[in-house]
Design an enzyme around this catalytic site. Structure first.
Site, PDB file in Angstrom:
ATOM      1  N   CYS A   1      26.705 -11.196  37.185  1.00 16.82           N
ATOM      2  CA  CYS A   1      26.525  -9.878  37.823  1.00 16.82           C
ATOM      3  C   CYS A   1      27.461  -8.788  37.298  1.00 16.82           C
ATOM      4  O   CYS A   1      26.988  -7.766  36.804  1.00 16.82           O
ATOM      5  CB  CYS A   1      26.682 -10.013  39.335  1.00 16.82           C
ATOM      6  SG  CYS A   1      25.301 -10.898  40.063  1.00 16.82           S
TER       7      CYS A   1
ATOM      8  N   GLY B   1      33.808 -12.126  34.953  1.00 17.37           N
ATOM      9  CA  GLY B   1      32.657 -12.558  34.152  1.00 17.37           C
ATOM     10  C   GLY B   1      31.514 -12.813  35.110  1.00 17.37           C
ATOM     11  O   GLY B   1      31.447 -12.205  36.183  1.00 17.37           O
TER      12      GLY B   1
ATOM     13  N   ARG C   1      26.960 -18.563  33.461  1.00 16.96           N
ATOM     14  CA  ARG C   1      26.431 -17.364  32.789  1.00 16.96           C
ATOM     15  C   ARG C   1      27.561 -16.334  32.610  1.00 16.96           C
ATOM     16  O   ARG C   1      28.238 -15.983  33.566  1.00 16.96           O
ATOM     17  CB  ARG C   1      25.274 -16.763  33.594  1.00 16.96           C
ATOM     18  CG  ARG C   1      24.041 -17.651  33.618  1.00 16.96           C
ATOM     19  CD  ARG C   1      22.933 -17.043  34.453  1.00 16.96           C
ATOM     20  NE  ARG C   1      23.226 -17.080  35.878  1.00 16.96           N
ATOM     21  CZ  ARG C   1      22.409 -16.565  36.814  1.00 16.96           C
ATOM     22  NH1 ARG C   1      21.298 -15.965  36.469  1.00 16.96           N
ATOM     23  NH2 ARG C   1      22.736 -16.650  38.094  1.00 16.96           N
TER      24      ARG C   1
ATOM     25  N   LYS D   1      24.380  -0.862  45.459  1.00 16.84           N
ATOM     26  CA  LYS D   1      24.689  -2.153  44.828  1.00 16.84           C
ATOM     27  C   LYS D   1      25.476  -1.967  43.521  1.00 16.84           C
ATOM     28  O   LYS D   1      26.502  -2.615  43.301  1.00 16.84           O
ATOM     29  CB  LYS D   1      23.379  -2.912  44.575  1.00 16.84           C
ATOM     30  CG  LYS D   1      23.528  -4.213  43.854  1.00 16.84           C
ATOM     31  CD  LYS D   1      24.311  -5.261  44.639  1.00 16.84           C
ATOM     32  CE  LYS D   1      24.659  -6.427  43.743  1.00 16.84           C
ATOM     33  NZ  LYS D   1      25.370  -7.482  44.410  1.00 16.84           N
TER      34      LYS D   1
ATOM     35  N   LEU E   1      42.201  -8.472  43.878  1.00 18.41           N
ATOM     36  CA  LEU E   1      43.439  -8.060  43.201  1.00 18.41           C
ATOM     37  C   LEU E   1      44.129  -9.298  42.616  1.00 18.41           C
ATOM     38  O   LEU E   1      45.330  -9.471  42.747  1.00 18.41           O
ATOM     39  CB  LEU E   1      44.373  -7.332  44.175  1.00 18.41           C
ATOM     40  CG  LEU E   1      43.981  -5.905  44.560  1.00 18.41           C
ATOM     41  CD1 LEU E   1      45.021  -5.287  45.502  1.00 18.41           C
ATOM     42  CD2 LEU E   1      43.805  -4.998  43.336  1.00 18.41           C
TER      43      LEU E   1
ATOM     44  N   GLU F   1      21.226  -7.331  47.458  1.00 20.54           N
ATOM     45  CA  GLU F   1      21.878  -8.555  47.932  1.00 20.54           C
ATOM     46  C   GLU F   1      23.344  -8.551  47.518  1.00 20.54           C
ATOM     47  O   GLU F   1      23.668  -8.239  46.385  1.00 20.54           O
ATOM     48  CB  GLU F   1      21.148  -9.769  47.333  1.00 20.54           C
ATOM     49  CG  GLU F   1      21.702 -11.091  47.794  1.00 20.54           C
ATOM     50  CD  GLU F   1      21.875 -11.149  49.293  1.00 20.54           C
ATOM     51  OE1 GLU F   1      20.884 -11.007  50.027  1.00 20.54           O
ATOM     52  OE2 GLU F   1      23.022 -11.307  49.762  1.00 20.54           O
TER      53      GLU F   1
ATOM     54  N   THR G   1      19.037  -6.649  41.646  1.00 15.47           N
ATOM     55  CA  THR G   1      19.888  -5.478  41.412  1.00 15.47           C
ATOM     56  C   THR G   1      19.213  -4.587  40.372  1.00 15.47           C
ATOM     57  O   THR G   1      19.032  -5.010  39.224  1.00 15.47           O
ATOM     58  CB  THR G   1      21.275  -5.932  40.919  1.00 15.47           C
ATOM     59  OG1 THR G   1      21.827  -6.803  41.910  1.00 15.47           O
ATOM     60  CG2 THR G   1      22.194  -4.757  40.677  1.00 15.47           C
TER      61      THR G   1
ATOM     62  N   LYS H   1      33.487 -18.852  38.180  1.00 14.09           N
ATOM     63  CA  LYS H   1      34.371 -18.875  39.343  1.00 14.09           C
ATOM     64  C   LYS H   1      34.253 -20.258  39.959  1.00 14.09           C
ATOM     65  O   LYS H   1      33.341 -21.018  39.580  1.00 14.09           O
ATOM     66  CB  LYS H   1      34.008 -17.775  40.339  1.00 14.09           C
ATOM     67  CG  LYS H   1      32.601 -17.935  40.912  1.00 14.09           C
ATOM     68  CD  LYS H   1      32.208 -16.757  41.732  1.00 14.09           C
ATOM     69  CE  LYS H   1      32.683 -16.909  43.156  1.00 14.09           C
ATOM     70  NZ  LYS H   1      32.159 -15.902  44.056  1.00 14.09           N
TER      71      LYS H   1
HETATM   72  P1  NAD Z   1      18.168 -16.420  38.561  1.00 12.25           P
HETATM   73  O1  NAD Z   1      17.942 -16.369  37.117  1.00 12.25           O
HETATM   74  O2  NAD Z   1      19.045 -17.501  39.130  1.00 12.25           O
HETATM   75  O3  NAD Z   1      16.768 -16.497  39.330  1.00 12.25           O
HETATM   76  C1  NAD Z   1      15.667 -15.723  39.031  1.00 12.25           C
HETATM   77  C2  NAD Z   1      14.416 -16.568  39.177  1.00 12.25           C
HETATM   78  O4  NAD Z   1      13.271 -15.731  38.998  1.00 12.25           O
HETATM   79  C3  NAD Z   1      14.298 -17.695  38.145  1.00 12.25           C
HETATM   80  O5  NAD Z   1      14.134 -18.920  38.814  1.00 12.25           O
HETATM   81  C4  NAD Z   1      13.060 -17.308  37.327  1.00 12.25           C
HETATM   82  O6  NAD Z   1      12.333 -18.439  36.887  1.00 12.25           O
HETATM   83  C5  NAD Z   1      12.280 -16.497  38.343  1.00 12.25           C
HETATM   84  N1  NAD Z   1      11.263 -15.594  37.778  1.00 12.25           N
HETATM   85  C6  NAD Z   1      11.354 -14.789  36.692  1.00 12.25           C
HETATM   86  N2  NAD Z   1      10.191 -14.107  36.524  1.00 12.25           N
HETATM   87  C7  NAD Z   1       9.362 -14.477  37.525  1.00 12.25           C
HETATM   88  C8  NAD Z   1       8.033 -14.142  37.875  1.00 12.25           C
HETATM   89  N3  NAD Z   1       7.333 -13.256  37.159  1.00 12.25           N
HETATM   90  N4  NAD Z   1       7.491 -14.747  38.943  1.00 12.25           N
HETATM   91  C9  NAD Z   1       8.179 -15.653  39.669  1.00 12.25           C
HETATM   92  N5  NAD Z   1       9.449 -16.002  39.390  1.00 12.25           N
HETATM   93  C10 NAD Z   1      10.042 -15.430  38.322  1.00 12.25           C
HETATM   94  O7  NAD Z   1      18.756 -14.982  38.968  1.00 12.25           O
HETATM   95  P2  NAD Z   1      19.669 -14.631  40.240  1.00 12.25           P
HETATM   96  O8  NAD Z   1      21.087 -14.918  39.935  1.00 12.25           O
HETATM   97  O9  NAD Z   1      19.047 -15.201  41.453  1.00 12.25           O
HETATM   98  O10 NAD Z   1      19.519 -13.032  40.247  1.00 12.25           O
HETATM   99  C11 NAD Z   1      18.329 -12.389  40.644  1.00 12.25           C
HETATM  100  C12 NAD Z   1      18.642 -10.933  40.906  1.00 12.25           C
HETATM  101  O11 NAD Z   1      19.569 -10.822  41.990  1.00 12.25           O
HETATM  102  C13 NAD Z   1      19.268 -10.190  39.742  1.00 12.25           C
HETATM  103  O12 NAD Z   1      18.835  -8.863  39.737  1.00 12.25           O
HETATM  104  C14 NAD Z   1      20.753 -10.245  40.078  1.00 12.25           C
HETATM  105  O13 NAD Z   1      21.465  -9.186  39.483  1.00 12.25           O
HETATM  106  C15 NAD Z   1      20.716 -10.093  41.572  1.00 12.25           C
HETATM  107  N6  NAD Z   1      21.886 -10.640  42.265  1.00 12.25           N
HETATM  108  C16 NAD Z   1      22.427 -11.825  41.869  1.00 12.25           C
HETATM  109  C17 NAD Z   1      23.517 -12.338  42.571  1.00 12.25           C
HETATM  110  C18 NAD Z   1      24.164 -13.635  42.132  1.00 12.25           C
HETATM  111  O14 NAD Z   1      25.286 -13.892  42.546  1.00 12.25           O
HETATM  112  N7  NAD Z   1      23.502 -14.472  41.345  1.00 12.25           N
HETATM  113  C19 NAD Z   1      24.031 -11.657  43.673  1.00 12.25           C
HETATM  114  C20 NAD Z   1      23.439 -10.476  44.069  1.00 12.25           C
HETATM  115  C21 NAD Z   1      22.350  -9.964  43.353  1.00 12.25           C
END
Ligand code: NAD
Length: 432
Positions: free
Chosen positions: A260, A257, A327, A204, A250, A151, A121, A320
């Site tokens: 995201c 929390g 987090r 997003k 709702l 995503e 995001t 949740k």
């Molecule tokens: P996360 O912390 O669970 O995973 C991120 C991963 O990236 C980690 O395993 C980390 O070690 C790895 N990483 C960091 N730097 C790196 C690099 N240089 N090379 C290789 N790997 C690297 O995060 P997440 O929850 O999966 O979120 C990722 C993105 O997706 C964010 O922007 C988040 O806002 C977005 N997003 C998250 C969700 C959710 O529900 N978690 C839903 C939609 C979008």
């Protein structure tokens, strides 16, 4: 198709596993060697329903591989998805350093045409910056295209969300990249919305902000219900059965929390400010959210008078149900505040306790191995996360084990008449 995912966390790992499940050849890259070691050993670093089976099946069929080498990732995939963190900075704006690092790393090993897809995001116009960075650091002038593919998965049902998405947003300025992206998603048979890159990025943040707005809206309505004697659950049903509004998001309670919503709303506020069009409505959304927890804490303070040395049980730590993710969890904030005020807190969560122990921000808390053990001799019980396990609890056994049958339901999980019928004093949100 051959696909690579950079970042194997909640988004990257689940996306990689789902892509493999529909037949793609996927390699998941991560720069955390511990995570890659775990995955190679067949252990799944996160809890997500259905994920373990999916990973195991696709690793066995060799459609899902793991590596810590970005070079291997860039070499493997004709399409490279970036799914690294985009955490908030102190002023709410997005820390894009993870994205920038990955862009530079890709650039240094990019030798043939690749589609580079941002799944993290990110603020509007990040695609332009990623393209600029790759051009600057790629000495071979390799041709590539940038795509934005935000995503929308929800933790707790991420596999189902990815396998059956409501829609897939593809932001692209290149026909070649768009054709490849459509091929990736063909097996999912979901509606595809094609936009320019900036619009996809903005979708997003606008979507998450809108969902957070719905939560704050109903929490503001809950306060009015409390002041007037109305029942917020009935009001939410009445509003939500209007198809134009919908019942989802709702649910009155302790507020939103997670990893995201808080960061994405703060980011959208910062982006709008930077663009000279401040989105002040979202500041109110944040304010209502923070006050939802404070209002609930006040009810607890009112009932228990002084919290110091009071034995309080808390059910739920994750942000949740059906996830182990703590987090930015409101439940964790609540526990931290109770500890700060001197309460003796015992917690139980079906999946989140290991991560809470590791994080250490609620050290001083006792961890129980069941909901009833947590409630043993408690002077009050708080439901902070709406796990179904708590909805099905034996209320008579609960009453017997507690010191005082005082129940604060921060998620309106239980039915007031049933709980009161079992002999509890019951306090919830937006209903008497
Ligand atoms: P996360 O912390 O669970 O995973 C991120 C991963 O990236 C980690 O395993 C980390 O070690 C790895 N990483 C960091 N730097 C790196 C690099 N240089 N090379 C290789 N790997 C690297 O995060 P997440 O929850 O999966 O979120 C990722 C993105 O997706 C964010 O922007 C988040 O806002 C977005 N997003 C998250 C969700 C959710 O529900 N978690 C839903 C939609 C979008």
């Amino acid at each position: 198709m051959k696909l690579s995912i950079i970042g194997s966390g909640y988004v990257g790992l689940v996306t990689g596993a789902c892509f493999a499940e529909v037949g793609h050849q996927v390699i998941c890259v991560d720069n955390d060697p511990k995570k890659i070691q775990m995955l190679l050993a067949g252990d799944i670093p996160i809890y997500e329903p259905g994920l373990e089976e999916l990973v195991t099946r696709n690793v066995a069929s060799k459609r899902l591989l793991f590596t810590s080498s970005i070079e291997e990732g860039v070499h493997h995939g004709e399409i490279i998805f970036i799914a690294v963190p985009t955490p908030p900075q102190l002023d709410g704006s997005v820390d894009l350093s993870y994205i920038e690092v990955v862009a530079r790393e890709i650039a240094t090993v990019l030798k043939e045409y690749r589609v580079i897809v941002d799944k993290s995001t990110v603020p509007v116009k990040t695609g332009e910056k990623v393209a600029e960075t790759i051009r600057r650091y790629n000495k071979m002038n390799t041709h590539f295209d940038i795509v934005s593919n935000p995503e929308f998965l929800r933790e707790g049902c991420a596999v189902a969300d990815l396998m059956k998405p409501d829609r897939i947003v593809i932001g692209s300025n290149s026909d070649r990249a768009l054709a490849l992206m459509k091929k990736v998603y063909e097996p999912f048979m979901a509606p595809i919305l094609v936009t320019d890159i900036n619009s996809a990025e903005l979708i997003k943040h606008a979507a998450n902000s809108f969902l957070a707005l719905k939560i704050s809206y109903i929490n503001a309505v809950a306060s009015i219900c409390e002041a007037s004697g109305a029942d917020v659950e009935k009001v939410a049903d009445g509003i939500g059965s209007d198809k134009r509004i919908g019942r989802n998001f709702l649910n009155a309670g302790l507020g939103y929390g997670g990893s995201c919503f808080p960061k994405d709303i703060a980011a959208f506020i910062a982006i709008s400010r930077q663009l000279g069009v401040p989105f002040t409505l979202l500041e109110e959304v944040q304010r209502i959210n923070a006050s939802s927890l404070e209002r609930f804490l006040n009810k607890i303070r009112e009932a228990l008078w002084v919290l110091r040395e009071k034995k309080i049980a808390v059910w739920g730590l994750t942000f949740k149900p059906d996830t182990d993710d703590i987090r930015c969890s409101v439940a964790m904030q609540l526990v931290a505040q109770l500890l700060k005020e001197g309460a003796q807190v015992t917690v139980y969560d079906p999946k989140g306790m290991d991560k809470a122990r590791e994080l250490g921000t609620i050290s001083g808390v006792s961890f129980a191995s069941s909901p009833l053990e947590a409630a043993c001799q408690a002077e009050a019980l708080i439901i902070a996360t709406e796990w179904s396990e708590f909805a099905n609890i034996d209320l008579l056994a609960l009453k017997k084990t507690m010191h005082t049958p005082l129940l604060f339901d921060g998620r309106n999980l239980l039915h007031p008449d049933v709980v009161r019928g079992a002999g509890f004093v019951y306090v919830s949100v937006g209903r008497s």
